[in-house]
Design a protein around this motif. Sequence first.
Motif, PDB file in Angstrom:
ATOM      1  N   LEU A 172       0.990  -1.306  -0.134  1.00 16.79           N
ATOM      2  CA  LEU A 172       0.224   0.483  -0.029  1.00 16.79           C
ATOM      3  C   LEU A 172       0.962   1.019  -0.181  1.00 16.79           C
ATOM      4  O   LEU A 172       0.494   2.507  -0.829  1.00 16.79           O
ATOM      5  CB  LEU A 172      -1.116   0.090   1.552  1.00 16.79           C
ATOM      6  CG  LEU A 172      -2.009  -0.788   0.989  1.00 16.79           C
ATOM      7  CD1 LEU A 172      -2.774  -0.656   2.315  1.00 16.79           C
ATOM      8  CD2 LEU A 172      -3.433  -0.937  -0.399  1.00 16.79           C
ATOM      9  N   GLN A 175       0.737   2.532  -3.370  1.00 22.15           N
ATOM     10  CA  GLN A 175      -0.207   3.354  -3.379  1.00 22.15           C
ATOM     11  C   GLN A 175      -0.335   4.897  -2.897  1.00 22.15           C
ATOM     12  O   GLN A 175      -1.250   5.738  -3.900  1.00 22.15           O
ATOM     13  CB  GLN A 175      -1.605   2.285  -3.097  1.00 22.15           C
ATOM     14  CG  GLN A 175      -1.456   1.457  -3.628  1.00 22.15           C
ATOM     15  CD  GLN A 175      -2.632   0.250  -3.164  1.00 22.15           C
ATOM     16  OE1 GLN A 175      -3.940   0.892  -2.869  1.00 22.15           O
ATOM     17  NE2 GLN A 175      -2.662  -1.067  -4.063  1.00 22.15           N
ATOM     18  N   ARG A 179      -1.540   8.287  -4.948  1.00 24.89           N
ATOM     19  CA  ARG A 179      -2.284   8.843  -4.401  1.00 24.89           C
ATOM     20  C   ARG A 179      -1.394  10.498  -4.174  1.00 24.89           C
ATOM     21  O   ARG A 179      -2.785  11.304  -4.503  1.00 24.89           O
ATOM     22  CB  ARG A 179      -3.067   8.537  -3.049  1.00 24.89           C
ATOM     23  CG  ARG A 179      -4.271   9.610  -2.869  1.00 24.89           C
ATOM     24  CD  ARG A 179      -5.036   9.312  -2.114  1.00 24.89           C
ATOM     25  NE  ARG A 179      -5.422   7.578  -1.604  1.00 24.89           N
ATOM     26  CZ  ARG A 179      -5.905   6.688  -1.162  1.00 24.89           C
ATOM     27  NH1 ARG A 179      -6.565   7.303  -0.123  1.00 24.89           N
ATOM     28  NH2 ARG A 179      -6.865   5.394  -1.415  1.00 24.89           N
TER      29      ARG A 179
END
Length: 551
Positions: A172, A175, A179
């Motif tokens: 994550l 990710q 973002r």
Amino acid sequence: MKPISCMLHCILLSCTVLLSLVPAVASSFQRGDRYWNGKPQPIGIDFSFDHAVAVYADGPGNFTTIGVVRPNPDNPYIQYVHTLFNERDTWDGTSAVLNDDNEFELEEAWIDKNWSRVSSWPGRFTQDSCSRLLPFFIKFKPFIQFTFINFCFREEEYQYRPIKPRSQYAKLLSQRRIRRLRTMVPKWFRSPQPNKLSRSGFVLSIFELVEQIKEVALQNNISITSAIISKPKWIHNEMEDLFDEACLLADIEVYEQPRDRAEMAARTAPEGGTVLLLDHGNYHLDLVHAAWDDREKAHKQRGSMGLKDMGTSRMFKQLTWHVLLGYMRNTNSTKDETNWPNVVGLQHVVQEVSVARNQLKFGTEWPQLLNISERDTTVNFTEPSGRVRTVNVTSQDVSAIEARYIAEISNNIRTLLTKRDKLDEYWTGVYEEFMKTNPMSKQDIQDYLRNGGSMEKLLGVVPHPKKDDSWYETVDSVIILDKGHDAEILRMAIEKALRPNGPNITQAEQEMCVPYYAIAARGAALRARDWISYYEASFPEYEEYELEDEL
């Protein structure tokens, strides 16, 4: 012993020594070994329904709020918490938050998979080789004999080396970078984000909130490495473990499972007696009654009540319908004209009425001599056709709705505090009185209830005994968890429910300028201090090292 056999054992023994130097790297995420981030910090982090607060506790009455953050616009944390709230009474295991753990399974390296098998035989082989080689080395000089015996039969000293657990959600982190880059792009160039909610998405949203807290804390010269976590009451079981995962990604050690906000807030109450806690927000109201436990040295829950149809949004909706009905009456609207709020957008109407309500109560633009009960304002709504609807909102409207809301909360508090034995005794007496004047058989009563009748209506013809203070549990102090705007309404509801024997005010609320939203984080920080005491008792030499560093 043959020379070739002796040489073979020596070679294999050397390989065994080298293998013994390789660290055991295999591990799976349970909670890891404690204290992998060093001595615990007296820090509590409270996750509410729409924000997070971090507090540092220097002592029982000495707190510093080191961070208050709200999710960034691209962070769906509020959506996740609200979705789980709507599922708080769901018991079939289904959830709108998808379980995507299979996409984040830990991939073990070859050495991780086979290390337990490899690391089991060096010990056995070393012992066997030493036994075979012992007669051979006895022929050498005492120094060589001593070296050999010390290696083969040495007593290893235990060294405490805690290992940080591995998170299955480590992917994550990449990710999150994507973002963050996405937020730097103008809105009209951003690609649409997936609408589905998932466990990994919830972990990422919590992680980003934790990272915000860490950044704000650093501005106060505090680097957060450990904390105790409190979370909303309706997030439990596997979902509460996701707070652990998020903190692990943020390199924050959590020593125990996340606790309910009310449980942590109760730690700020005076020792002894009972405490009533109200956790209030936009769409929820959780009531908890706790009593002091001498053995645990903490307040333990005695009863609780979670209400879904309460909260600030309930007041706003009731106020909206109240002023709209007044508008319809004053303008003599026909049945066809009553649909205009849906045309404008009912959610938009509720939002504008709530803004008007806050302006009436907390606005600073009103003349000082104007009484608050005489204030009024207007809200304009424009239909697609261009017609403007002007709705009047007065302080009397606000007071009427707040009085209704206060009565609802007060009734729920009294229901929570009602003693069960008194309630059973009450209904037993009512039933016996009813049977004296209404000779119904049990079959008749069952048929009546089966056909839609209620026991309250059936027994309503019997005079009910008047309830007194002996019916209710005592309350020695009260704690209110709220963002602050509606705290006074909650106080009035408590006074109405417990009158004439009103509660005391907790020590946390007696202090000046104590925000209601920080009380749970304060309780979590006090719990963290318990872990510091446990750590110092387990490692007394740590204090000596600290003293040497200071000198």
